[in-house]
Design a protein around this motif. Structure first.
Motif, mmCIF file in Angstrom:
data_model
loop_
_atom_site.group_PDB
_atom_site.id
_atom_site.type_symbol
_atom_site.label_atom_id
_atom_site.label_comp_id
_atom_site.label_asym_id
_atom_site.label_seq_id
_atom_site.Cartn_x
_atom_site.Cartn_y
_atom_site.Cartn_z
ATOM 1 N N ASN A 187 0.805 -1.223 0.000
ATOM 2 C CA ASN A 187 0.000 0.000 0.000
ATOM 3 C C ASN A 187 0.837 1.271 0.000
ATOM 4 N N SER A 188 2.144 1.117 0.131
ATOM 5 C CA SER A 188 2.975 2.315 0.254
ATOM 6 C C SER A 188 3.979 2.454 -0.877
ATOM 7 N N SER A 279 8.653 6.868 -5.477
ATOM 8 C CA SER A 279 7.627 6.483 -4.495
ATOM 9 C C SER A 279 7.810 7.283 -3.210
ATOM 10 N N LYS A 283 5.780 10.599 0.681
ATOM 11 C CA LYS A 283 6.230 10.245 2.025
ATOM 12 C C LYS A 283 5.066 10.331 3.033
ATOM 13 N N LEU A 285 2.010 9.494 2.587
ATOM 14 C CA LEU A 285 1.262 8.230 2.543
ATOM 15 C C LEU A 285 2.034 7.143 3.299
ATOM 16 N N ILE A 286 3.351 7.087 3.033
ATOM 17 C CA ILE A 286 4.173 6.070 3.706
ATOM 18 C C ILE A 286 4.084 6.268 5.220
ATOM 19 N N ASN A 289 0.695 5.122 6.559
ATOM 20 C CA ASN A 289 0.625 3.660 6.611
ATOM 21 C C ASN A 289 1.529 3.096 7.699
#
Ligand code: GDP
Length: 317
Positions: A187-188, A279, A283, A285-286, A289
């Motif tokens: 998801n990340s 990706s 950051k 989002l990461i 999560n």
């Protein structure tokens, strides 16, 4: 366990005490049974028993039954640079004795000091030791005993990798941890993630993508860098505080568009991830999560603590 000079103390010092491999040349050989608790500084709540080479199973002062009864894994170290016939005979005796007392022990054989062998020689030695050890068990009618083999050396990361695998087999929550890591990375947009015991650099879980040694080595190096920098600049002037705490986090950008990202998960555990630069732009989002992941890990271990406590309670009653 293992014969004298096979490398037991060196392994313990390098993995759990950050001793540099060259310093082990000056270690005195193990000549008495030593017990060490690793539980105060590490996630891995265990004791190490360092046995001198030639323990005598018939010595009445040595209560091996008591020790084997509470043992999860028995690591037997064989010096691959030496003649290993005597070691194999000892291994057989030890394994059969231990199995009689406790059939649930995992038998882990470290074919050690392989830094001195060529690649072909390594494979040949492993095949030969594997064959002889299993033949000895079959001759005794004990082919149901399973032995696992690892090629190890303190001069590279193979000893940490082998120890990681040994410890992972002893963690009942491993499938849950792997599952959480899988959900987290997919998801990340993360390539690979390891859950590390910071003190020993043993990884207690990783997602289900294959582990490549170089990636693992980079993660170990990152932990060393973070802890070293933190020891120098992160402690208070009087030396108070710890080099690893809730605030611990680090980002290292490599020159090949990969980012290494480290974050604190628990007092002893850190998550180290491999992320592509593009990706890592997400950051936020990461981090979100990660927050959910961290919470889940705490829940997993809180459940464990409750179970352990209630078991103790039952015993006391
Ligand atoms: P113990 O008696 O089993 O505790 O053995 P030690 O830990 O004292 O090690 C004996 C010798 O083996 C020392 O000189 C170590 O430096 C050396 N040794 C340990 N591990 C390795 C290894 O992975 N490779 C090499 N080449 N030497 C090692």
């Amino acid at each position: 366990m293992g014969l004298r000079r096979s490398g037991k103390s060196s392994i313990q010092k390098v993995v759990f005490h950050k001793m540099s491999p060259n310093e082990t040349l000056f270690l005195e050989s193990t000549n008495k049974i030593c017990r060490e608790d690793v539980s105060n500084s590490s996630f891995v709540n265990f004791q190490i028993w360092d046995f001198p080479g030639q323990i005598d199973f018939f010595d009445p002062t040595f209560d091996y039954e008591m020790i084997f009864r509470g043992t999860g894994a028995l690591i037997f170290v064989i010096d691959s640079q030496d003649d290993y016939m005597e070691a194999l005979a000892r291994l057989h005796l030890t394994v059969t004795r231990a199995y009689k007392v406790n059939p649930d022990i995992n038998f882990e054989i470290f074919i050690h000091k392989v830094d001195g062998l060529s690649d072909d020689h390594k494979i040949e030695t492993q095949r030969d030791i594997h064959q002889r050890a299993n033949d000895d068990l079959a001759d005794a009618g004990l082919e149901k005993i399973h032995l696992s083999f690892y090629l190890t050396s303190i001069y590279d990361h193979s000893i940490f990798e082998a120890f990681s695998k040994v410890v992972q087999k002893l963690i009942p929550q491993l499938p849950t941890l792997e599952n959480l890591l899988n959900i987290f990375i997919s998801n990340s947009g993360i390539e690979k993630a390891f859950l590390f015991d910071v003190v020993s650099k043993i990884y207690i879980a990783t997602d289900s993508t294959p582990v490549d040694m170089q990636t693992y080595e980079l993660c170990c190096d990152m932990i060393d860098v973070v802890i070293d920098i933190s020891c120098i600049y992160g402690l208070k002037e009087d030396g108070a505080g710890t080099p690893y705490d809730k605030e611990s986090t680090a980002i290292i950008k490599l020159n090949n568009t990969t980012v290494l990202y480290l974050k604190e998960v628990t007092k002893f555990l850190a998550l180290v991830c491999f992320v592509r630069e593009e990706s890592f732009e997400r950051k936020g989002l990461i981090d979100y999560n990660f927050h959910c992941f961290r919470k889940a890990i705490h829940e997993v271990f809180e459940v464990r603590m409750k179970v352990v406590k209630s078991r103790k309670h039952q015993c006391q009653m």
